[in-house]
Design an enzyme around this catalytic site. Structure first.
Site, mmCIF file in Angstrom:
data_model
loop_
_atom_site.group_PDB
_atom_site.id
_atom_site.type_symbol
_atom_site.label_atom_id
_atom_site.label_comp_id
_atom_site.label_asym_id
_atom_site.label_seq_id
_atom_site.Cartn_x
_atom_site.Cartn_y
_atom_site.Cartn_z
ATOM 1 N N LYS A 178 0.830 -1.210 0.000
ATOM 2 C CA LYS A 178 0.000 0.000 0.000
ATOM 3 C C LYS A 178 0.865 1.260 0.000
ATOM 4 C CE LYS A 178 -1.747 1.874 3.904
ATOM 5 N NZ LYS A 178 -1.709 3.312 4.139
ATOM 6 N N ASN A 179 1.826 1.330 0.919
ATOM 7 C CA ASN A 179 2.532 2.594 1.092
ATOM 8 C C ASN A 179 3.526 2.898 -0.027
ATOM 9 O OD1 ASN A 179 1.001 3.188 3.271
ATOM 10 N ND2 ASN A 179 2.508 2.545 4.796
ATOM 11 N N ARG B 23 -4.174 9.987 3.667
ATOM 12 C CA ARG B 23 -2.981 10.765 3.978
ATOM 13 C C ARG B 23 -2.106 10.954 2.740
ATOM 14 N NH1 ARG B 23 -1.924 13.990 7.856
ATOM 15 N NH2 ARG B 23 0.279 14.417 7.983
ATOM 16 N N CYS C 258 -5.130 8.087 8.898
ATOM 17 C CA CYS C 258 -5.311 7.544 10.246
ATOM 18 C C CYS C 258 -4.979 8.591 11.301
ATOM 19 C CB CYS C 258 -4.385 6.342 10.447
ATOM 20 S SG CYS C 258 -4.949 4.887 9.588
ATOM 21 N N ARG D 186 0.243 15.007 13.105
ATOM 22 C CA ARG D 186 1.008 14.550 11.934
ATOM 23 C C ARG D 186 1.373 15.770 11.083
ATOM 24 N NH1 ARG D 186 -1.653 9.186 9.355
ATOM 25 N NH2 ARG D 186 0.443 8.947 8.499
ATOM 26 N N PRO D 187 2.353 16.551 11.542
ATOM 27 C CA PRO D 187 2.705 17.774 10.807
ATOM 28 C C PRO D 187 3.279 17.457 9.429
ATOM 29 C CG PRO D 187 4.296 17.347 12.575
ATOM 30 C CD PRO D 187 3.227 16.318 12.705
ATOM 31 N N ILE D 188 3.256 18.447 8.540
ATOM 32 C CA ILE D 188 3.873 18.253 7.217
ATOM 33 C C ILE D 188 4.925 19.340 6.966
ATOM 34 C CG2 ILE D 188 2.006 16.950 6.092
ATOM 35 C CD1 ILE D 188 1.182 19.661 4.830
ATOM 36 N N ASP D 189 5.480 19.853 8.068
ATOM 37 C CA ASP D 189 6.458 20.939 7.929
ATOM 38 C C ASP D 189 7.683 20.530 7.111
ATOM 39 O OD1 ASP D 189 6.746 19.292 10.364
ATOM 40 O OD2 ASP D 189 8.596 20.407 10.640
ATOM 41 N N GLN D 190 8.079 19.264 7.176
ATOM 42 C CA GLN D 190 9.274 18.844 6.429
ATOM 43 C C GLN D 190 9.000 18.747 4.925
ATOM 44 O OE1 GLN D 190 12.369 18.617 8.073
ATOM 45 N NE2 GLN D 190 10.955 19.572 9.525
ATOM 46 N N ASP E 290 4.029 0.593 12.285
ATOM 47 C CA ASP E 290 2.805 -0.005 11.745
ATOM 48 C C ASP E 290 2.541 -1.411 12.298
ATOM 49 O OD1 ASP E 290 2.436 2.285 10.332
ATOM 50 O OD2 ASP E 290 3.087 1.484 8.407
ATOM 51 N N ARG F 267 -9.062 0.011 3.992
ATOM 52 C CA ARG F 267 -8.189 1.001 3.347
ATOM 53 C C ARG F 267 -6.864 0.369 2.950
ATOM 54 N NH1 ARG F 267 -6.521 5.284 6.841
ATOM 55 N NH2 ARG F 267 -5.064 5.398 5.124
HETATM 56 C C1 EPZ Z 1 4.108 6.821 6.461
HETATM 57 O O1 EPZ Z 1 3.410 7.919 7.032
HETATM 58 C C2 EPZ Z 1 3.113 5.712 6.308
HETATM 59 N N1 EPZ Z 1 2.033 6.178 5.458
HETATM 60 C C3 EPZ Z 1 2.575 5.279 7.662
HETATM 61 O O2 EPZ Z 1 1.758 4.146 7.467
HETATM 62 C C4 EPZ Z 1 3.742 4.878 8.560
HETATM 63 O O3 EPZ Z 1 3.253 4.608 9.850
HETATM 64 C C5 EPZ Z 1 4.766 6.020 8.637
HETATM 65 O O4 EPZ Z 1 5.180 6.401 7.297
HETATM 66 C C6 EPZ Z 1 6.015 5.657 9.416
HETATM 67 O O5 EPZ Z 1 6.595 4.510 8.863
HETATM 68 C C7 EPZ Z 1 2.184 6.189 4.144
HETATM 69 O O6 EPZ Z 1 3.205 5.801 3.608
HETATM 70 C C8 EPZ Z 1 1.042 6.669 3.341
HETATM 71 P P1 EPZ Z 1 6.360 10.040 8.440
HETATM 72 P P2 EPZ Z 1 4.015 9.365 7.005
HETATM 73 O O7 EPZ Z 1 6.324 11.319 7.681
HETATM 74 O O8 EPZ Z 1 4.815 9.549 5.763
HETATM 75 C C9 EPZ Z 1 6.903 13.327 11.883
HETATM 76 C C10 EPZ Z 1 -0.160 2.829 7.686
HETATM 77 O O9 EPZ Z 1 -0.759 2.310 8.658
HETATM 78 N N2 EPZ Z 1 6.838 14.321 10.795
HETATM 79 O O10 EPZ Z 1 7.481 9.100 8.207
HETATM 80 O O11 EPZ Z 1 2.916 10.312 7.260
HETATM 81 C C11 EPZ Z 1 5.577 12.598 12.086
HETATM 82 O O12 EPZ Z 1 4.707 13.346 12.895
HETATM 83 C C12 EPZ Z 1 0.351 4.234 7.762
HETATM 84 O O13 EPZ Z 1 0.009 2.229 6.612
HETATM 85 C C13 EPZ Z 1 7.077 15.636 11.078
HETATM 86 O O14 EPZ Z 1 7.324 16.037 12.222
HETATM 87 O O15 EPZ Z 1 4.983 9.290 8.254
HETATM 88 C C14 EPZ Z 1 6.031 11.311 12.705
HETATM 89 O O16 EPZ Z 1 6.259 11.530 14.082
HETATM 90 C C15 EPZ Z 1 -0.014 4.922 9.039
HETATM 91 N N3 EPZ Z 1 7.020 16.541 10.047
HETATM 92 C C16 EPZ Z 1 7.394 11.052 12.029
HETATM 93 O O17 EPZ Z 1 7.805 12.313 11.499
HETATM 94 C C17 EPZ Z 1 6.754 16.160 8.769
HETATM 95 O O18 EPZ Z 1 6.735 17.036 7.881
HETATM 96 C C18 EPZ Z 1 7.343 10.040 10.878
HETATM 97 O O19 EPZ Z 1 6.295 10.391 9.990
HETATM 98 C C19 EPZ Z 1 6.525 14.820 8.493
HETATM 99 C C20 EPZ Z 1 6.577 13.903 9.532
#
Ligand code: EPZ
Length: 417
Positions: A22-23, A93, A117, A122-126, A305, A397
């Site tokens: 999926k991811n 997402r 979810c 879940r910020p997107i600042d990065q 996950d 999903r």
């Molecule tokens: C991906 O989410 C996956 N989703 C998630 O799977 C998975 O749990 C996660 O990566 C971690 O492996 C998809 O691929 C669609 P991250 P993502 O950005 O990309 C922080 C599932 O069940 N962060 O790696 O959203 C964030 O808050 C789903 O299949 C920032 O601070 O995760 C978290 O603490 C759920 N700023 C950490 O980084 C940002 O701009 C990792 O998040 C982005 C993230």
């Protein structure tokens, strides 16, 4: 709303074929918009999130046709918009990948702040920092992320947190930027490598995916490609834990065992037998697994996950275990539901203390998120009596045919309205 009824007491046995990841798939589909040529994507999982993404493609004027239930032909030549509709974007997402993809293709994207979810903040600042470093103007207002750039220029980007989504989004935009981009402190998940392989198959120049430094030399245009999505390591892990927790004997087919190393190692530490072959894994459960401590981390650490699923298994272990959730601060929402089934778990901040050898009993539970929903299925399989899971749309999903696959392994599970 449909519900899943799971009756406990069966040891799972038999083999299960693992679907595409999926991811990876949710990023590969938006990535296809970076070319004007047709691309064929194979081994897509037949899940709700993918169908939403295909609807988003259609809403943008893109032709997307299913050649088989798992093969999608995408012809983005008629792409005619840069604003995916809120009604679809809010459902998942991964719709944030349209930011990088449309920015790379058009220099413009307007994407509603995405759903997905609820795992806490879940910020997107990065993502924003990365796209801005490439020269995009970014504004977030009225629930919309608005990015535009007259020209994207390669840049050196050091991520403050290891983020799967930000790494992929920057890779997408940088693939057609002018010059060279270096992403440091990049995420190393196999799904990132898969997306990079797809982009390279279209003619991108991306090196280092799978390490924490990714180098991208932008190219003017991308061409046609055919790509098969990697197997879903989290779906595979779900059936490994289901096999282990029920004391069963389950063979997983079509997997990349290396991607499952963190889970395999943990199961072996718990005295559960795991046999690894080239593209299959067999798990032979143990009625008395040992307790183990788990700390979630970005890949190659133990995946967040799998945390809720591992927690269910640990309720059956000999001794007490400690789980530390280091990735998402709000990812213990399943604990209260598991407690209603008899689990003894105490949460303090990011740490959960799990008491082993606990008898679970069937109860009505609510799928608080996708993986938690799968964890309740596993809990239902080992509980006494019937577990009724509501809000199962979360489960659909991300899991292809989970009822049929579980039933084929002997599980007593059925969906009712
Ligand atoms: C991906 O989410 C996956 N989703 C998630 O799977 C998975 O749990 C996660 O990566 C971690 O492996 C998809 O691929 C669609 P991250 P993502 O950005 O990309 C922080 C599932 O069940 N962060 O790696 O959203 C964030 O808050 C789903 O299949 C920032 O601070 O995760 C978290 O603490 C759920 N700023 C950490 O980084 C940002 O701009 C990792 O998040 C982005 C993230």
């Amino acid at each position: 709303m449909p519900k899943l009824h799971v009756t406990g007491g069966t040891r799972l046995s038999g083999s299960v074929k693992i679907s595409g990841a999926k991811n990876a798939a949710v990023a590969v589909i938006p990535a296809a918009l970076l070319t004007e040529a047709a691309v064929r994507i194979e081994n897509l999982p037949n899940i709700y999130d993918i169908h939403v993404l295909v609807k988003i493609l259609h809403s943008l004027g893109v032709k997307a046709l299913w050649e088989t239930p798992s093969t999608l032909l995408i012809d983005p030549s008629a792409l005619s918009g840069w604003q995916p509709p809120y009604e679809l974007v809010k459902k998942l997402r991964a719709s944030y990948y349209f930011l990088g993809a449309l920015l790379g293709r058009y220099g413009r994207a307007v994407v509603p702040v995405p759903g997905g979810c609820d795992l806490g903040p879940r910020p997107i600042d990065q993502h924003i920092k990365g796209l801005a470093a490439l020269g995009a103007d970014v504004a977030v207002e009225h629930g919309l992320i608005n990015v535009s750039a007259a020209k994207l220029e390669g840049a050196n980007i050091y991520l403050d947190v290891v983020s799967v989504g930000a790494t992929i989004n920057i890779m997408l935009a940088a693939a057609r930027a002018h010059g060279r981009t270096v992403i440091e402190n990049a995420a190393k998940e196999p799904e990132i490598v898969d997306v990079a392989n797809f982009l390279n198959a279209m003619g991108a120049k991306i090196r280092g995916a799978g390490t924490d430094v990714i180098r991208i030399t932008g190219v003017k245009e991308l061409g046609p490609a055919c790509h098969a999505v990697i197997p879903d390591r989290i779906e595979a892990g779900t059936y490994m834990i289901a096999g282990a927790a029920t004391g069963g004997n389950v063979l997983l087919q079509d997997v990349i065992p290396k991607h499952l190393d963190p889970l395999t190692a943990k199961l072996r530490e718990m005295n559960i037998e795991v046999e690894v072959a080239d593209d299959s894994i067999r798990v032979i459960g143990n009625t008395c697994p040992l307790a183990a401590d788990i700390k979630t981390f970005p890949y190659p650490g133990f995946p967040t996950d799998m945390q809720s699923l591992a927690m269910v298994l640990l309720t059956q272990a000999e001794g007490n275990s400690i789980i530390t959730e280091n990735v998402f601060e709000g990812r213990f929402k399943h604990v209260d539901e598991l407690k209603r089934m008899g689990a003894q778990i105490k949460v303090e901040g990011r740490t959960a203390f799990v008491t082993g050898k606990t008898r679970l009993s069937g109860a009505p539970v609510k799928a608080t998120d996708l993986r938690a929903g799968a964890a309740f299925i596993v809990a239902g399989l080992i509980a006494e009596g019937e577990t009724v899971i509501s809000e199962i749309n979360h489960i659909y999903r991300g899991y292809e045919n989970i009822c049929a696959k579980m039933t084929a392994l002997g599980a007593q599970i059925k969906e009712t309205d």
